[in-house]
Enzyme design. Structure first.
Site, PDB file in Angstrom:
ATOM      1  N   SER A 137       0.857  -1.182   0.000  1.00 18.84           N
ATOM      2  CA  SER A 137       0.000   0.000   0.000  1.00 18.84           C
ATOM      3  C   SER A 137       0.892   1.230   0.000  1.00 18.84           C
ATOM      4  CB  SER A 137      -0.883   0.013   1.261  1.00 18.84           C
ATOM      5  OG  SER A 137      -1.536   1.268   1.431  1.00 18.84           O
ATOM      6  N   TYR A 150      -2.655  -1.529  10.255  1.00 15.37           N
ATOM      7  CA  TYR A 150      -2.747  -1.767   8.813  1.00 15.37           C
ATOM      8  C   TYR A 150      -1.516  -1.206   8.116  1.00 15.37           C
ATOM      9  CZ  TYR A 150      -4.326  -1.492   3.974  1.00 15.37           C
ATOM     10  OH  TYR A 150      -4.414  -1.615   2.612  1.00 15.37           O
TER      11      TYR A 150
END
Length: 246
Positions: A137, A150
């Site tokens: 990400s 996350y």
């Protein structure tokens, strides 16, 4: 990676980026198997799109082993693994109760990625040409304050991918890393993060893969995050994302 003639397994592809990528690869001519936890949803997707499916929970080691056996038995020509599965949750680090979410996120996003690679890599190393594509990400490079674990797991996936790639130098396995920016999906229950449209993202990703982009698949929208440290903009972007909730 040959998008027109690969046999691909994408766990975590019942919605969002995973499903969109699966359908695009299928459209290009590849054979695509998708994995997910919900059998009814897998059945629906199989019926609508003709994709092969397998039930898998990437937070469960036995489930991964069983899924790998099923996929490889049905598709011995498998040459591509895309570790798409991931969960993203808000956490208040002042509240110790967040640890429940934190552990589940680590188990799915980071340990799940490692277990998936372990399950398929021996087979892929036996293929004349193969690909492992991990999914990190933009938040691997600048964390989102609201989703600290996350972000940390995606930083972990990035580092693990780099080490895997170096260990496999000289082998038949290419190691790619897809690092998405904010994309309009249901990852956080459909919350509006101002992400780029899913179709536009997949168009750009497939174009990059087909052009031979490697080892990182980076659409234009993620470049400010990817190179923030180098460009001296890291703290500014970190504070801006925290302030806007993006």
């Amino acid at each position: 990676m040959d998008t027109t003639n690969s046999t691909v397994f994408i766990p975590g592809a019942t919605s969002g980026i995973g499903l969109a990528l699966a359908l695009r690869l299928q459209q290009a001519g590849s054979t695509v198997v998708i994995g997910g936890r919900r059998q009814a949803l897998l059945d629906s997707i199989a019926s609508e799109h003709g994709l092969d499916t397998v039930q898998v929970d990437v937070a469960d080691a036995d489930s991964i082993r069983q899924a790998a056996e099923t996929v490889l038995a049905a598709h011995p020509s498998l040459d591509t693994l895309v570790t798409m599965s991931g969960i993203m949750r808000n956490e208040d680090l002042r509240d110790p109760a967040h640890i429940t979410d934190a552990v589940e996120i680590v188990e799915t996003n980071l340990v799940g990625t490692i277990r998936l690679i372990d399950a398929f890599l021996p087979h892929l190393l036996g293929r004349p040409s193969a690909t492992v594509m991990t999914v990190s990400s933009g938040l691997a490079f600048v964390p989102l304050t609201a989703t600290p674990t996350y972000s940390a797991t995606k930083a972990g996936v990035h580092a693990y991918t780099q080490a895997l790639r170096q260990q496999l130098v000289g082998s038949s396995v290419e190691v790619l890393e897809l690092a998405p920016p904010a994309v309009a999906t249901d990852l956080m229950g459909g919350q509006d993060f101002g992400g780029m449209p899913l179709d536009a993202f997949i168009d750009e990703v497939v174009g990059l893969v087909e052009s031979g982009a490697a080892p990182e698949i980076l659409v234009q929208n993620v470049l400010p995050l990817r190179w923030a440290e180098r460009d001296g903009t890291h703290q500014h972007i970190l504070e801006a994302m925290a302030g806007t909730g993006h």
